[in-house]
Design a protein around this motif. Structure first.
Motif, PDB file in Angstrom:
ATOM      1  N   GLY A 245      49.137  36.745  53.919  1.00 24.34           N
ATOM      2  CA  GLY A 245      49.056  36.954  52.757  1.00 24.34           C
ATOM      3  C   GLY A 245      50.088  35.838  51.873  1.00 24.34           C
ATOM      4  O   GLY A 245      49.808  35.515  50.733  1.00 24.34           O
TER       5      GLY A 245
ATOM      6  N   HIS B 276      48.294  32.570  51.841  1.00 18.81           N
ATOM      7  CA  HIS B 276      47.437  32.520  50.812  1.00 18.81           C
ATOM      8  C   HIS B 276      48.151  32.038  49.401  1.00 18.81           C
ATOM      9  O   HIS B 276      47.706  31.432  48.445  1.00 18.81           O
ATOM     10  CB  HIS B 276      46.811  33.819  50.466  1.00 18.81           C
ATOM     11  CG  HIS B 276      45.824  34.098  49.666  1.00 18.81           C
ATOM     12  ND1 HIS B 276      45.682  34.174  48.403  1.00 18.81           N
ATOM     13  CD2 HIS B 276      44.396  34.012  50.046  1.00 18.81           C
ATOM     14  CE1 HIS B 276      44.523  34.358  47.872  1.00 18.81           C
ATOM     15  NE2 HIS B 276      43.736  34.092  48.609  1.00 18.81           N
ATOM     16  N   CYS B 277      49.243  32.777  49.069  1.00 15.34           N
ATOM     17  CA  CYS B 277      50.304  32.210  48.040  1.00 15.34           C
ATOM     18  C   CYS B 277      50.313  30.961  48.059  1.00 15.34           C
ATOM     19  O   CYS B 277      50.402  30.123  46.899  1.00 15.34           O
ATOM     20  CB  CYS B 277      51.265  33.205  47.895  1.00 15.34           C
ATOM     21  SG  CYS B 277      52.500  32.666  46.714  1.00 15.34           S
TER      22      CYS B 277
ATOM     23  N   GLN C 296      43.690  34.283  44.739  1.00 11.18           N
ATOM     24  CA  GLN C 296      43.981  35.982  44.785  1.00 11.18           C
ATOM     25  C   GLN C 296      42.682  36.552  44.680  1.00 11.18           C
ATOM     26  O   GLN C 296      42.271  37.737  45.206  1.00 11.18           O
ATOM     27  CB  GLN C 296      45.200  36.316  44.197  1.00 11.18           C
ATOM     28  CG  GLN C 296      45.503  37.795  44.697  1.00 11.18           C
ATOM     29  CD  GLN C 296      46.069  37.883  46.095  1.00 11.18           C
ATOM     30  OE1 GLN C 296      45.559  38.638  46.977  1.00 11.18           O
ATOM     31  NE2 GLN C 296      46.948  36.845  46.351  1.00 11.18           N
TER      32      GLN C 296
ATOM     33  N   ALA D 229      44.394  40.777  40.975  1.00 16.99           N
ATOM     34  CA  ALA D 229      44.758  39.450  41.322  1.00 16.99           C
ATOM     35  C   ALA D 229      46.120  39.020  40.677  1.00 16.99           C
ATOM     36  O   ALA D 229      47.047  38.318  41.517  1.00 16.99           O
ATOM     37  CB  ALA D 229      43.632  38.635  41.325  1.00 16.99           C
TER      38      ALA D 229
ATOM     39  N   ASP E 293      49.749  38.296  42.478  1.00 11.99           N
ATOM     40  CA  ASP E 293      50.296  36.846  42.649  1.00 11.99           C
ATOM     41  C   ASP E 293      51.523  36.520  41.936  1.00 11.99           C
ATOM     42  O   ASP E 293      52.276  35.814  42.515  1.00 11.99           O
ATOM     43  CB  ASP E 293      48.809  36.075  42.350  1.00 11.99           C
ATOM     44  CG  ASP E 293      49.249  34.445  42.910  1.00 11.99           C
ATOM     45  OD1 ASP E 293      49.080  34.643  44.299  1.00 11.99           O
ATOM     46  OD2 ASP E 293      49.294  33.485  42.131  1.00 11.99           O
TER      47      ASP E 293
ATOM     48  N   ASN F  41      56.002  39.560  49.836  1.00 13.72           N
ATOM     49  CA  ASN F  41      54.699  39.820  50.136  1.00 13.72           C
ATOM     50  C   ASN F  41      54.558  41.193  51.199  1.00 13.72           C
ATOM     51  O   ASN F  41      53.665  41.896  50.968  1.00 13.72           O
ATOM     52  CB  ASN F  41      54.078  38.547  50.948  1.00 13.72           C
ATOM     53  CG  ASN F  41      53.499  37.653  49.790  1.00 13.72           C
ATOM     54  OD1 ASN F  41      52.291  37.692  49.659  1.00 13.72           O
ATOM     55  ND2 ASN F  41      54.331  36.777  49.285  1.00 13.72           N
TER      56      ASN F  41
ATOM     57  N   LYS G 183      49.224  44.474  46.748  1.00 14.31           N
ATOM     58  CA  LYS G 183      48.468  43.360  47.389  1.00 14.31           C
ATOM     59  C   LYS G 183      47.701  43.683  48.505  1.00 14.31           C
ATOM     60  O   LYS G 183      48.211  44.623  49.197  1.00 14.31           O
ATOM     61  CB  LYS G 183      49.285  42.345  47.844  1.00 14.31           C
ATOM     62  CG  LYS G 183      48.648  40.938  48.096  1.00 14.31           C
ATOM     63  CD  LYS G 183      49.841  39.716  48.304  1.00 14.31           C
ATOM     64  CE  LYS G 183      49.228  38.227  48.669  1.00 14.31           C
ATOM     65  NZ  LYS G 183      50.063  37.257  48.521  1.00 14.31           N
TER      66      LYS G 183
END
Length: 254
Positions: A103, A106-107, A161, A181, A185, A242, A251
């Motif tokens: 996660g 991903h950010c 996201q 999303a 985010d 996260n 999330k």
């Protein structure tokens, strides 16, 4: 106050050589992951971009993480049908720690793309910094660039996201998935940028001016190695955020 930047020929040769070696290794890792993912598609399509993008700053660390937690069966193999579902989740649940790593990565992929775009845009067209507040809010291009990078990272990050959330929630409307999303985010990305900007500020406003007489220029290998270190710092500051976002259900767990 604006600073005169330090060019490659003003930087110690050993530092430039070491920087190029580090960058070459990271690019090789990114290309290697992209090739492997082409043969072993990710069950969540957006992760096919996230892994190689993160390798641009994380190098061998992200290769090791990919092998441990992200490598899917080869395309067309009997196992490939069971790797994922139409919802985009892995068939075998990951540990919380590895899910948070994914996660956070991903950010980070969105932040990486944003900084690559903004830094080279400012290098090619310095006047763009005015949009970020140069001369009317800030006297230093560095801070104006951070504003532009933050906005760009938000746009790219929310898009990333969305393409992670939407496949896992096909029954929700696009607007609801987009809102989810954004909620997922904004805090994560802000935490990332705090760590990243902190390292860049120390390097460009303190270390290099004291050592070399000014901040290093964008078109130097040293600048991008510092950016790699800054991204790693961003990962560290965003990881606990996260963890909380996933634990709180804000999330999605990947």
């Amino acid at each position: 106050m604006a600073h005169m930047t330090v060019a490659t020929d003003e930087i110690p040769a050993w530092l430039t050589i070491c920087s190029w070696i580090g960058l070459a290794l990271a690019v090789a890792c990114a290309v290697g992951l992209a090739v492997d993912i082409a043969r072993r598609p990710q069950h969540m399509a957006v992760m096919s971009l996230v892994w190689p993008i993160c390798a641009l700053f994380g190098s061998v660390i992200w290769v090791a993480a990919y092998i441990a937690w992200g490598r899917a069966p080869r395309r067309g193999s009997p196992e490939s049908g069971g790797m994922g579902t139409t919802l985009g989740r892995a068939a075998t649940p990951r540990s919380m720690g590895s899910s948070v790593f994914l996660g956070t990565s991903h950010c980070g992929a969105g932040c990486t793309l944003a900084d690559l775009l903004v830094e080279w845009l400012l290098f090619a067209a310095p006047s763009v910094a005015i949009v970020g507040g140069l001369h009317w809010v800030f006297s230093d291009e560095l801070f104006a660039g951070w504003v532009l990078a933050y906005v760009a990272a938000l746009i790219i990050g929310i898009a990333f996201q969305y393409f992670a959330i939407a496949p896992m929630n096909p029954d929700r409307s696009r607007a609801r998935n987009l809102g989810a999303a954004a909620r997922a985010d904004v805090l994560s990305l802000t935490a990332w940028q705090i760590g990243m900007y902190g390292v860049m500020a120390i390097a460009q406003l303190a270390v290099f001016p004291a050592w070399l007489g000014g901040p290093v220029a964008t078109d130097t290998a040293v600048f991008w190695v510092v950016m790699q270190l800054a991204m790693l710092a961003g990962f560290v500051t965003a990881y606990p955020v996260n963890w909380w976002l996933i634990s709180a259900g804000v999330k999605e767990r990947m």
